[in-house]
Write a protein that holds these residues in place. Sequence first.
Motif, PDB file in Angstrom:
ATOM      1  N   VAL A 159       0.843  -1.203   0.000  1.00 32.29           N
ATOM      2  CA  VAL A 159       0.000   0.000   0.000  1.00 32.29           C
ATOM      3  C   VAL A 159       0.875   1.249   0.000  1.00 32.29           C
ATOM      4  N   ALA A 160       1.895   1.256   0.853  1.00 30.41           N
ATOM      5  CA  ALA A 160       2.798   2.405   0.929  1.00 30.41           C
ATOM      6  C   ALA A 160       3.574   2.593  -0.373  1.00 30.41           C
ATOM      7  N   GLN A 161       3.949   1.502  -1.012  1.00 30.65           N
ATOM      8  CA  GLN A 161       4.678   1.593  -2.278  1.00 30.65           C
ATOM      9  C   GLN A 161       3.847   2.226  -3.391  1.00 30.65           C
ATOM     10  N   LEU A 162       2.539   2.129  -3.272  1.00 30.32           N
ATOM     11  CA  LEU A 162       1.645   2.779  -4.232  1.00 30.32           C
ATOM     12  C   LEU A 162       1.532   4.280  -3.981  1.00 30.32           C
ATOM     13  N   GLY A 163       2.140   4.742  -2.901  1.00 29.67           N
ATOM     14  CA  GLY A 163       2.045   6.156  -2.554  1.00 29.67           C
ATOM     15  C   GLY A 163       0.769   6.507  -1.816  1.00 29.67           C
TER      16      GLY A 163
END
Length: 480
Positions: free
Chosen positions: A407-411
């Motif tokens: 989720v964090a990698q998707l921004g």
Amino acid sequence: MDSDTRYEDKWPAARATGPAAFLSRRRLALVAWLALVIVSVGGLTTFIMYTSHPAAQITETMDDVLRNHTHPSTTQSHVAAALDPFGPSSALRGGPTMSFRENLRADTKYITSWVSAGWTNDVFTYINLIYLGIITDRVPIIAEFIPSHIGGHVPPIPFGKVFDVPRLRNLLGTSVLEWRELKNPSSTFVDDIGCWNVWEAVQYREAYPRRSRSTEDLRLDISYTQAPTWIKMIPNYEHDQHVTFWSLARLAFPSTRADSLVTPLPSPKHNVSLPPDEHLLCYDYLYYVSAHQPFEMEYDYSPAWRFVGQYLHWTPELEQLTNTYVRRALGTPEDSPIPPFISIHVRHYDFEAWCRGVPIQECFAPLPVIARRVREVKDEIFLRSGRVVNHVVVTSDEVNATWWQEVAQLGWFTPDHSDTKELYGEWYPPLIDATIQSQGAGFVGTALSTMSIIAARRVEAWQNGPVRMVKWGTPDADDH
């Protein structure tokens, strides 16, 4: 955080006809209300912000007005009555009493029910109760929310700690009460009452009324009368428990009530047998109630949503707390406006049981599928308003750390609930998440989750935002 799963009409002629008359009555109520404020407070600055809806929206809490605007010669009770003309003083004899009957007015009829299904489903139940009160000309009395989704060790939370009841009353133009306004929460007096048993009339597995902790908390000893089986929406169908609003409403009126009476069950404490009360009408369970088809809160025509649910706003205190969480998640300074964002609700946890043998990684929609829905919502917001919304806030019951890293990698962003329970109590993670979901300029939810369904309704009604529901259950469930 999640709390529920889905699996678990007309306006009456006596109150004029159709939505136009309904809105007209609210306009008249609003005019009377504003006049009272001007007379009582004198010089009170405008505290109503108009929206496209004719009804007004209160923008200050009662405490704010009393603290900042009260004229020295104006008592707090007068100001409270002016700000909340449909409050307890309009429908009860006085403050909370030891027995609820001492507080009922002879010229007013009431209606109540209990909750028993997880928090979001219980919100649906109370919306249904209020709507049923409207079509039967009765004052709804709302009990607390019980912690069926977070554990019996957690105390219940009052309805009015979650939802802005004075604002609801004014938007509806009618009284809505809480049980704590009727009966003193510290009372140990046990009231006898007769109620309708809806549950046994619509399902074939449990040979007793729907059970709820609420009746014990309220010190009620209930004698139940089984409702007639004709209230069931789909006769003789064991896989659905729905009834219609008007089949239940019929039981509120003398002729159908008299024709439907059978021998009541003795109450568990005092062993008394009482017919359904005519002054305070009560039903054991109102979650499975619709006007036309099962689970119709999913649809935009739902009368319970249109006439009640959309006016059930969060308390200012809960909204302020939620804004703090959103600002922290987005890295927005405390004194800066919150940028528009798309809210997401991903439901996993207890839906695993509904995968029916399909591996979890294939049953639940992967993040790229959710991201596709987010792009659709972003595009629709731009087409509607020309706004570019870059922020995405995710709420979920998922506990897998790898999933959250993706989720964090998707921004995308997420609220930090690491100390929410310790700071505010176990009710607040789901309450804050639900408030975040409703604040989105657009929303992406999980199909069949009542938490997503009501979030979608709120975003559509309050933000005029587009919504999408992500399907799940098989690897290609959301292909489109």
